[in-house]
Structure formats: C-alpha cells, structure tokens
Design a protein around this motif. Structure first.
Motif, PDB file in Angstrom:
ATOM      1  N   MET A   1      55.117  33.846  27.327  1.00 54.59           N
ATOM      2  CA  MET A   1      54.234  34.990  27.518  1.00 54.59           C
ATOM      3  C   MET A   1      52.902  34.467  28.056  1.00 54.59           C
ATOM      4  N   HIS A   2      52.495  34.947  29.231  1.00 55.43           N
ATOM      5  CA  HIS A   2      51.216  34.504  29.787  1.00 55.43           C
ATOM      6  C   HIS A   2      50.083  35.397  29.290  1.00 55.43           C
ATOM      7  N   ASN A   3      48.855  34.873  29.412  1.00 49.71           N
ATOM      8  CA  ASN A   3      47.720  35.631  28.863  1.00 49.71           C
ATOM      9  C   ASN A   3      47.302  36.817  29.735  1.00 49.71           C
ATOM     10  N   ASN A   4      47.995  36.988  30.886  1.00 52.87           N
ATOM     11  CA  ASN A   4      47.773  38.183  31.699  1.00 52.87           C
ATOM     12  C   ASN A   4      48.995  38.320  32.599  1.00 52.87           C
ATOM     13  N   ASP A   5      49.113  39.439  33.292  1.00 48.89           N
ATOM     14  CA  ASP A   5      50.311  39.679  34.097  1.00 48.89           C
ATOM     15  C   ASP A   5      50.301  38.792  35.342  1.00 48.89           C
ATOM     16  N   PRO A   6      51.223  37.809  35.426  1.00 50.83           N
ATOM     17  CA  PRO A   6      51.184  36.848  36.540  1.00 50.83           C
ATOM     18  C   PRO A   6      51.479  37.500  37.892  1.00 50.83           C
ATOM     19  N   ARG A   7      51.968  38.730  37.867  1.00 51.77           N
ATOM     20  CA  ARG A   7      52.246  39.408  39.142  1.00 51.77           C
ATOM     21  C   ARG A   7      50.954  39.924  39.783  1.00 51.77           C
ATOM     22  N   PHE A   8      49.871  40.024  38.978  1.00 52.01           N
ATOM     23  CA  PHE A   8      48.621  40.592  39.507  1.00 52.01           C
ATOM     24  C   PHE A   8      47.403  39.695  39.335  1.00 52.01           C
TER      25      PHE A   8
ATOM     26  N   LYS B   1      56.354  42.509  30.908  1.00 53.23           N
ATOM     27  CA  LYS B   1      57.773  42.723  31.195  1.00 53.23           C
ATOM     28  C   LYS B   1      58.683  41.624  30.650  1.00 53.23           C
ATOM     29  N   ILE B   2      58.113  40.478  30.348  1.00 51.47           N
ATOM     30  CA  ILE B   2      58.923  39.346  29.898  1.00 51.47           C
ATOM     31  C   ILE B   2      59.738  39.682  28.644  1.00 51.47           C
ATOM     32  N   LEU B   3      59.279  40.651  27.879  1.00 47.62           N
ATOM     33  CA  LEU B   3      59.952  40.990  26.627  1.00 47.62           C
ATOM     34  C   LEU B   3      60.195  42.495  26.563  1.00 47.62           C
ATOM     35  N   HIS B   4      61.420  42.888  26.205  1.00 48.28           N
ATOM     36  CA  HIS B   4      61.681  44.319  26.066  1.00 48.28           C
ATOM     37  C   HIS B   4      61.087  44.805  24.740  1.00 48.28           C
ATOM     38  N   PRO B   5      60.317  45.904  24.770  1.00 43.33           N
ATOM     39  CA  PRO B   5      59.587  46.296  23.554  1.00 43.33           C
ATOM     40  C   PRO B   5      60.471  46.482  22.321  1.00 43.33           C
TER      41      PRO B   5
ATOM     42  N   ALA C   1      46.093  37.938  24.913  1.00 40.79           N
ATOM     43  CA  ALA C   1      46.600  38.315  26.237  1.00 40.79           C
ATOM     44  C   ALA C   1      46.248  39.750  26.588  1.00 40.79           C
ATOM     45  N   VAL C   2      46.460  40.050  27.873  1.00 34.99           N
ATOM     46  CA  VAL C   2      46.174  41.386  28.414  1.00 34.99           C
ATOM     47  C   VAL C   2      47.432  41.877  29.122  1.00 34.99           C
ATOM     48  N   ALA C   3      47.726  43.160  29.000  1.00 34.20           N
ATOM     49  CA  ALA C   3      48.884  43.718  29.713  1.00 34.20           C
ATOM     50  C   ALA C   3      48.530  45.107  30.219  1.00 34.20           C
ATOM     51  N   ALA C   4      49.340  45.613  31.145  1.00 34.88           N
ATOM     52  CA  ALA C   4      49.042  46.936  31.714  1.00 34.88           C
ATOM     53  C   ALA C   4      50.297  47.790  31.766  1.00 34.88           C
TER      54      ALA C   4
ATOM     55  N   VAL D   1      42.332  53.381  32.645  1.00 35.40           N
ATOM     56  CA  VAL D   1      41.621  53.366  33.934  1.00 35.40           C
ATOM     57  C   VAL D   1      42.539  53.978  34.988  1.00 35.40           C
ATOM     58  N   SER D   2      42.006  54.210  36.187  1.00 37.32           N
ATOM     59  CA  SER D   2      42.887  54.798  37.199  1.00 37.32           C
ATOM     60  C   SER D   2      43.684  53.679  37.874  1.00 37.32           C
ATOM     61  N   LYS D   3      44.806  54.095  38.457  1.00 35.74           N
ATOM     62  CA  LYS D   3      45.756  53.166  39.082  1.00 35.74           C
ATOM     63  C   LYS D   3      45.061  52.207  40.057  1.00 35.74           C
ATOM     64  N   GLU D   4      44.125  52.727  40.830  1.00 32.80           N
ATOM     65  CA  GLU D   4      43.443  51.924  41.857  1.00 32.80           C
ATOM     66  C   GLU D   4      42.642  50.777  41.243  1.00 32.80           C
ATOM     67  N   ASP D   5      42.231  50.930  39.991  1.00 27.11           N
ATOM     68  CA  ASP D   5      41.384  49.907  39.366  1.00 27.11           C
ATOM     69  C   ASP D   5      42.162  48.906  38.519  1.00 27.11           C
ATOM     70  N   LYS D   6      43.482  49.059  38.486  1.00 28.70           N
ATOM     71  CA  LYS D   6      44.285  48.217  37.572  1.00 28.70           C
ATOM     72  C   LYS D   6      44.094  46.717  37.830  1.00 28.70           C
ATOM     73  N   VAL D   7      44.324  46.287  39.057  1.00 31.52           N
ATOM     74  CA  VAL D   7      44.294  44.847  39.358  1.00 31.52           C
ATOM     75  C   VAL D   7      42.890  44.289  39.130  1.00 31.52           C
ATOM     76  N   LYS D   8      41.897  45.073  39.538  1.00 33.21           N
ATOM     77  CA  LYS D   8      40.506  44.649  39.337  1.00 33.21           C
ATOM     78  C   LYS D   8      40.224  44.489  37.831  1.00 33.21           C
ATOM     79  N   ALA D   9      40.691  45.440  37.039  1.00 31.08           N
ATOM     80  CA  ALA D   9      40.440  45.389  35.592  1.00 31.08           C
ATOM     81  C   ALA D   9      41.146  44.188  34.965  1.00 31.08           C
ATOM     82  N   LEU D  10      42.404  43.951  35.347  1.00 33.70           N
ATOM     83  CA  LEU D  10      43.146  42.810  34.770  1.00 33.70           C
ATOM     84  C   LEU D  10      42.430  41.495  35.105  1.00 33.70           C
TER      85      LEU D  10
END
Ligand code: ADP
Ligand code: ASP
Ligand code: MG
Length: 437
Positions: free
Chosen positions: A223-230, A254-258, A297-300, A419-428
C-alpha cells in the motif's frame, strides 16, 4: 498454512504464470487463490454486453480474439504435448461454453456463468503447469465450497465445513489451488463476489481456516502513501491497522478490495500486501498495530454526489436528521460523508441510482442542492483527537483548493475532504507534499 492471492496482472502472461508457479511451489503447503488473467473479466463483460443487445456477431468477435490469446499462452506455457493437450481441451471447452449462450434469452444469470470462466481458465492453466513441473498440487473448486447467503454475504459456516472436507480429501497434496471471485449463491446458481472480489475469496478462506496469514500479491510493493496513478514518488507504507486499511480500501486505494478487510480483522489474521515482480520487498502488513501517531496515506474516491438539505425547520428541532436518513434507507442508498449545521445537512452518495426519487422525497423537508462529479479525498492514519496538528497539516495542503465538505471525528483514523473532480490530482499531490516530504 497461509492463503496467497495473485491478481490478474500477476498471472497476465505465460511468463508471469511461470514466475508465480515458481514462487508458490517454494513457499510451503499453502492455499493459492487466482484471479482471471488481466483483461479477461473485462472481455467477458463486453461479450455479455453484446449478448444482452443480441449482437451475436459482436460477441463472437471478442470471443475469438480472447480464445486466440489463450491459445498463444498455452503454446508458450507448456513444454510437453501431454499437458498442452490437457490445457487446450479445458480452454476449448470454456470457449465452447461461452459460445453456447449466443442462441436464446440472455439475463444476469447467463452473464454470471460467462464471468465465471475467467477464473476457471486461469486456474486450469496454472494447475496443468504446476503438474507439468511435478508439483503435487490439488485443485479446490470454488464452486464446491464458496457460497453466499440470501444477503449476498459469504456463508461462513458452509464454507468452513466444505473447505475442510476438501482439504481432508486431499491431505497429502503439497499445495492447494483455487479460484478467486467466483461462488454459488444461496440458490446454488453460479455467482461472484463483485469486481476485484478475489481479495475477498482469500480473506474468507483465511478466516474459515484460521490461516497464519493472508497474502495479497499484486503488481506493486504494498500500500503506497498516495495513489501511484496520480502522484509521483509515492512510497510503500510498512504497516497499517485494520481500520486504516479498511478506510483506504473503501476510499479508493485499489490495491485492496474494501470487503476483504473485515473477515481478516474479525479473526485477527494479518494481511500482507506483496509484489509478484519484487517478491523480496517487505510490502505492507495489515494487523492490529498499536497507535503510531502518524499519517499513513491518502486515497481518493471518484463519482461522488453531494446533496445539501437546508431548512430553517431544523433549527432547534429534533427528528430532522432521522427523517432525512430514513429517505436514504428507503431507497437503499448508503451515505459516505456527512456534515451538519444548525440549519442544514450535507451528505454524499457514490451512486446516482434512484437519485431523482431521493431528491423528490427530500424536498418535503427542505431546499435541496446537488453537486455532481465530486471526489472524496481521504487522509488516513492515527488521527485520534488528542493528537494535535494533523488536521492543520491536511487543511493547509488544501489552502488553494475549494473544499465542499470536511468530515472528521467519525473514527480515529480519517479526515475526509470533498472536492470537485477537476481538483482531485492537485489535492492528492498537495497532500503528499505537505504530509510525506
Ligand atoms: P490485482 O489485479 O492484482 O488485484 P489491482 O489492479 O486491483 O491488482 O490493484 C493494484 C493497483 O492498485 C496498483 O497497480 C496501483 O495502481 C493501484 N493503487 C491505487 N492506490 C494504491 C495505493 N495507495 N497503493 C498501491 N497501489 C495502489
Ligand atoms: N477477475 C475479477 C475482476 O477482474 C476478480 C478479481 O480480479 O479479483 O474483477
Ligand atoms: Mg484487485
């Protein structure tokens, strides 16, 4: 005994199947759970989609392409004619079975039968490969022990009994192999544990047998401390509390199913996240750790809708929130986040199914405002309220981003922002910069 689960990418090519076979045959008498090869479940869904629309030709095109892919894998995987033939026959039967649905009525029931072939094929390929390598592996067919009850929850007593019988019957085996994701429902029909559900299979097996550990093997070193895709430069977290892992999984890691955290947590079985491509990396261990006074960690979580209900009638009144929540209950819609004030309440939902009806009902109690395309950003760690300063760090990171809602204090483990979708990557990215650098 441990339960080792390998996801789609881990068995995605002939070479990967060989690598996993190597890995599992040197780690002792464990139970190995496999997902379908990567891309297969998506293709099977696409095939079903064409069949729903009665476009048999469209379905056949994808079936043929998928079958060719499996033929190539077989050619590369086996060295002996004997095992090549055994695998080819099984894969051919699977594809003939999938083709057989193109004639009549097509419903959810038929779709589930088609979806089940993904895991049946990956397990068949691995089974014959291990046999070819002289590994004494026994197959535990999921459809013989994995069952859900009338509430679509794993039927733990049934699963335990059936699994134990199957293990006893194969007591001398060196290794056990089984299908992730697929199961039968309370009516005995073929069903599944929802997308990504192989993690749950592993966890349910681990819980049923009181396993020493549940290992989720994937394509990243924990599990990484933030989403490695973003976010670039994310790092693996060495350990997580079950509650922290549950929050992260639920809020988008996503690495783990809830759903897979609960059976392990209830039975106090550690879950370890490991990387098939780097088996020696320590990964992440999830268990009942002591509080660490750290943000982990942080997730979205995407596709969130915010609903605000404002009413001056709420002022000093009791029963208002109950009425609001009852509407969501009536429409069987779970709420993720809540923020209240004296004159209104905001909630979020992750599905727009039935939203119009919910809004119609809510309008009886106040003025309703909707914000679509929102994202929950979830900061997870030891956030017990006596620990000072963590909220400030998180909030400070978001100082240039419009925040629609904040939720803190519901658990000791998270603070969430909408937050709104447009700000997701910036926020992460901003959170990573403030919290982990
Ligand atoms: P599998 O097919 O093995 O089940 P998944 O694709 O479901 O694998 O999960 C692994 C992926 O999860 C990684 O490749 C990574 O992109 C994604 N992921 C999202 N958030 C995280 C996170 N916080 N830490 C690690 N991986 C994450
Ligand atoms: N094969 C299924 C899916 O793609 C289950 C899993 O991979 O866990 O969703
Ligand atoms: Mg997965």
């Amino acid at each position: 005994m441990k339960v080792l689960k390998f996801g789609g990418t881990s068995v995605g090519t002939a070479q990967r199947i060989k690598d996993v076979a190597n890995l599992i045959s040197t780690r002792g008498k464990n139970i190995v759970v496999l997902s379908a090869m990567s891309g297969t479940t998506n293709s099977l869904i696409e095939i079903s989609d064409y069949l729903y629309k009665r476009n048999v030709e469209g379905a056949k095109e994808i079936i043929n392409a998928l079958e060719n892919k499996y033929r190539r894998v077989i050619d590369e995987l086996y060295t002996t004619e004997e095992f090549k033939l055994l695998a080819s026959n099984e894969i051919r039967d699977c594809f003939n079975y999938i083709r057989s649905f193109s004639k009549d009525l097509f419903t959810l029931f038929e779709e589930k039968e088609i979806l089940s072939r993904g895991e049946i094929m990956s397990v068949a390929l691995m089974y014959h490969y291990l046999r070819e390598q002289h590994v004494d592996v026994a197959l535990l067919p999921s459809l013989e022990y994995m069952r859900t009850d009338k509430n679509s929850e794993p039927d733990t007593q049934y699963i335990k009994e059936k699994l134990e019988t199957l293990l006893e019957r194969n007591a001398d085996a060196a290794l056990y192999l089984t299908h992730g994701y697929i199961c039968r429902n309370a009516y005995g029909e073929i069903d599944n544990l929802q997308r990504g559900g192989s993690d749950l299979t592993a966890s349910v097996i681990g819980a049923a047998l009181g396993a020493e550990e549940i290992e989720i093997w994937t394509d990243i070193d924990g599990m990484h401390n933030n989403d490695p895709r973003f976010v670039e430069g994310t790092k693996p977290v060495d350990e997580l509390h079950f509650e922290e892992a549950a929050e992260l999984a639920y809020f988008g890691a996503k690495i783990l199913h809830p759903t897979c955290v609960l059976p392990a947590k209830l039975n106090n079985i550690p879950v370890r996240l490991l990387n098939t491509m780097a088996p020696e990396a320590p990964g992440t261990v999830i268990y009942n750790t002591l509080p660490s006074h750290r943000i982990k960690a942080v997730a979205a979580k995407d596709n969130i809708t915010a609903i605000k209900i404002k009413s001056s009638r709420m002022l000093l009144a009791y029963g208002f929130l109950r009425k609001v929540f009852e509407i969501f209950e009536t429409h069987k819609t779970p709420i993720d986040m809540i923020a209240t004030s004296e004159v209104g309440v905001s909630v979020t939902v992750d599905s727009t199914k039935g939203l119009d009806d919910i809004v119609n009902d809510l309008k009886k109690f106040g003025t309703v405002t909707i914000d679509h395309d929102m994202v929950i950003i979830c900061v997870v760690g030891d956030l017990e309220w006596h620990n000072c300063g963590f909220e400030t760090l998180a909030l400070d990171a978001l100082k240039d981003i419009p925040v629609r809602m904040i939720s803190y204090g519901g658990s000791n483990y998270n603070i969430s922002f909408l937050v709104s979708k447009e700000d997701k990557v910036k926020a992460l990215n901003a959170l990573s910069d403030n919290l982990f650098k």
